[in-house]
Design a protein around this motif. Structure first.
Motif, mmCIF file in Angstrom:
data_model
loop_
_atom_site.group_PDB
_atom_site.id
_atom_site.type_symbol
_atom_site.label_atom_id
_atom_site.label_comp_id
_atom_site.label_asym_id
_atom_site.label_seq_id
_atom_site.Cartn_x
_atom_site.Cartn_y
_atom_site.Cartn_z
ATOM 1 N N GLY A 71 9.485 74.115 32.051
ATOM 2 C CA GLY A 71 9.793 73.937 33.203
ATOM 3 C C GLY A 71 9.756 75.231 34.845
ATOM 4 O O GLY A 71 9.834 74.464 35.608
ATOM 5 N N HIS A 124 5.463 72.057 37.046
ATOM 6 C CA HIS A 124 5.317 70.965 37.039
ATOM 7 C C HIS A 124 3.668 70.468 36.814
ATOM 8 O O HIS A 124 2.809 70.646 38.026
ATOM 9 C CB HIS A 124 5.784 70.442 38.583
ATOM 10 C CG HIS A 124 7.114 70.807 38.438
ATOM 11 N ND1 HIS A 124 8.495 70.661 37.336
ATOM 12 C CD2 HIS A 124 7.869 72.147 39.271
ATOM 13 C CE1 HIS A 124 9.282 71.195 38.102
ATOM 14 N NE2 HIS A 124 9.136 72.252 38.848
ATOM 15 N N HIS A 148 11.124 66.411 34.734
ATOM 16 C CA HIS A 148 11.982 66.350 35.938
ATOM 17 C C HIS A 148 12.964 67.523 36.217
ATOM 18 O O HIS A 148 14.041 67.464 36.801
ATOM 19 C CB HIS A 148 11.708 65.214 37.177
ATOM 20 C CG HIS A 148 10.566 64.034 37.242
ATOM 21 N ND1 HIS A 148 9.919 64.924 37.759
ATOM 22 C CD2 HIS A 148 10.581 62.914 36.799
ATOM 23 C CE1 HIS A 148 8.923 63.566 37.538
ATOM 24 N NE2 HIS A 148 8.860 62.654 37.428
ATOM 25 N N THR A 149 13.526 67.854 35.067
ATOM 26 C CA THR A 149 15.033 68.168 35.052
ATOM 27 C C THR A 149 14.804 69.768 35.045
ATOM 28 O O THR A 149 13.143 70.173 34.965
ATOM 29 C CB THR A 149 15.149 68.256 32.880
ATOM 30 O OG1 THR A 149 15.644 67.394 33.088
ATOM 31 C CG2 THR A 149 16.326 69.467 32.984
ATOM 32 N N HIS A 150 15.141 70.840 36.171
ATOM 33 C CA HIS A 150 15.615 71.931 36.441
ATOM 34 C C HIS A 150 14.814 72.908 35.017
ATOM 35 O O HIS A 150 15.702 72.831 34.198
ATOM 36 C CB HIS A 150 16.297 72.100 37.188
ATOM 37 C CG HIS A 150 16.107 73.243 38.484
ATOM 38 N ND1 HIS A 150 17.256 74.843 37.531
ATOM 39 C CD2 HIS A 150 15.892 73.688 39.214
ATOM 40 C CE1 HIS A 150 16.551 75.729 38.233
ATOM 41 N NE2 HIS A 150 16.139 75.178 39.013
ATOM 42 N N ARG A 163 16.455 75.482 34.232
ATOM 43 C CA ARG A 163 18.106 75.863 33.753
ATOM 44 C C ARG A 163 18.711 74.589 32.985
ATOM 45 O O ARG A 163 19.580 75.473 32.213
ATOM 46 C CB ARG A 163 18.861 76.043 35.426
ATOM 47 C CG ARG A 163 18.719 77.161 36.286
ATOM 48 C CD ARG A 163 20.105 76.715 36.791
ATOM 49 N NE ARG A 163 18.962 78.775 38.463
ATOM 50 C CZ ARG A 163 20.334 78.878 39.337
ATOM 51 N NH1 ARG A 163 21.262 78.190 39.725
ATOM 52 N NH2 ARG A 163 19.391 79.913 40.086
ATOM 53 N N GLN A 164 18.422 73.392 33.219
ATOM 54 C CA GLN A 164 19.123 72.501 32.657
ATOM 55 C C GLN A 164 18.436 72.448 30.867
ATOM 56 O O GLN A 164 18.700 71.718 29.836
ATOM 57 C CB GLN A 164 19.141 71.306 33.041
ATOM 58 C CG GLN A 164 20.191 70.792 34.233
ATOM 59 C CD GLN A 164 20.420 71.611 34.885
ATOM 60 O OE1 GLN A 164 19.066 71.890 36.188
ATOM 61 N NE2 GLN A 164 21.245 72.644 35.298
ATOM 62 N N ARG A 165 17.179 72.811 30.788
ATOM 63 C CA ARG A 165 16.435 72.318 29.940
ATOM 64 C C ARG A 165 16.799 73.638 28.540
ATOM 65 O O ARG A 165 16.488 73.337 27.732
ATOM 66 C CB ARG A 165 14.747 72.949 30.585
ATOM 67 C CG ARG A 165 14.274 71.989 31.143
ATOM 68 C CD ARG A 165 12.796 72.101 31.376
ATOM 69 N NE ARG A 165 12.067 71.146 32.504
ATOM 70 C CZ ARG A 165 10.946 70.679 32.685
ATOM 71 N NH1 ARG A 165 9.708 71.556 31.140
ATOM 72 N NH2 ARG A 165 10.591 70.646 33.538
#
Length: 357
Positions: free
Chosen positions: A50, A53, A68-70, A72-74
């Motif tokens: 991430g 892109h 499209h996941t940030h 931090r959320q991966r």
């Protein structure tokens, strides 16, 4: 966690870094992305993390589109080549950093943080350095601390970008063995980028070989080494001798010689190149005035030789083209040749792969 990329495209200005790359990485495997500088391997790793892109395509984590996941959320752990440790913090504080900056509702208390950090430092066998600062550590120790810090936030995927590239050869060898043992203990889905063929062959469960933004071949290390599918893969994985010529009547006609090549009996008359590993060339002493029968081999002269442990490496010059051939053989066998004073030989491939041009 499984990872999949589908039809990934990425350009930097006029330069195409990734050109329609699709790959699936199974859960719990350690995969090496291998290739020369500029082939796209680090760009692919950063897109999965991430940090970059793609211009087109998808990244799927556990089957879910994360394009499209940030970052931090991966839930991805990333280890860089140059450690990226905080110099003003102790080893303990570096490893604890990711836990302490979590949102309040997800942040463990200090007791849990201490237990977690000390457990990780024990895992990487550096708990005795908890109060030191990075400047007091060796390069290998810093990289293990960087790995412990990446693991502290309990990532679902571990990504390593040339993790041992800044270290000397002896430390690199020690650390890659250590990484393999650690992976066998954790069973975490891991991808690591390297341009070091030996490193990839020794550590990985699977190798993905990249070139000019595309995937050339993937497979288990031994399978890829033994059965390269393209000329690029053959030349990139390990040392290789190239014999340029023309394929005709089941032989490769090169310089002033014609070499028998099994598997070429039905090949059309066409230019081709034979790829031969140094250990797949057999040499026989030849008296100075003798000529080998047609198809028997190449006339060569010994230019240089040195033994390293159980193996001897020879540099032989072809009499017809003056090109150098590299041959590797057991040291005792070379010792016998050297004791008899031989300098002129017939060289012939025991095994070769011919690619038509």
């Amino acid at each position: 966690m499984s990872i999949e990329v589908r039809h990934i495209h990425k350009r930097f200005g006029a330069f195409t870094a990734l050109d329609d790359v699709s790959l699936a990485f199974p859960d719990g495997r350690l995969t090496a992305l291998l290739g020369p500088s500029g082939c796209g391997k680090t760009t692919l790793l950063r897109i999965i993390a991430g940090l970059e892109h793609p211009d087109g395509g998808q990244v799927l984590l556990e089957g879910q589109d994360a394009s499209h996941t940030h970052v931090r959320q991966r839930q991805v752990g990333f280890v860089f080549q140059h450690y990226a440790l905080f110099k003003h913090m102790t080893v303990f504080e570096n490893v604890a950093f990711g836990l302490r900056v979590k949102p309040r509702g997800q942040r463990p208390d200090e007791r849990r943080i201490r237990e977690k950090v000390m457990g990780l430092l024990e895992l990487v066998q550096l708990d005795w350095l908890a109060d030191r600062r990075p400047a007091a550590l060796s390069g290998g120790q810093r990289q293990r601390i960087a790995l412990a810090r990446a693991l502290a936030v309990e990532p679902r995927v571990l990504l390593l970008d040339e993790p041992f590239g800044a270290l000397d050869a002896k430390v690199r060898k020690e650390l890659r063995r250590w990484l393999r043992r650690l992976h066998d203990e954790l069973h975490m889905t891991s991808l690591f980028v390297t341009h070091d063929q030996e490193e990839a062959l020794e550590v990985a469960d699977e190798i993905v070989i990249m070139n000019k933004g595309r995937v050339e071949q993937r497979g288990a290390p031994q399978a890829v080494y033994d059965a390269p599918e393209t000329a690029f893969v053959y030349g990139f994985l390990g040392h290789v001798n190239l014999f340029h010529g023309r394929v005709r009547d089941g032989r490769l006609h090169t310089g002033g010689a014609a070499l028998d090549m099994p598997g070429l009996e039905g090949a059309a008359d066409a230019p081709g190149t034979a790829y031969v590993r140094p250990h797949d060339i057999q040499i026989e002493p030849l008296p100075a005035a003798d000529q080998p029968p047609a198809g028997r081999g190449l006339l060569v002269n010994l230019q240089r030789a040195h033994a390293f442990g159980p193996l001897a490496q020879l540099e032989l010059r072809r009499e017809d083209t003056q090109e150098i051939i590299e041959v590797v053989m057991p040291s005792p066998e070379f010792d016998r040749i050297r004791a008899q004073g031989h300098r002129r030989f017939i060289a012939r491939p025991r095994q070769a792969r011919v690619f038509l041009n």
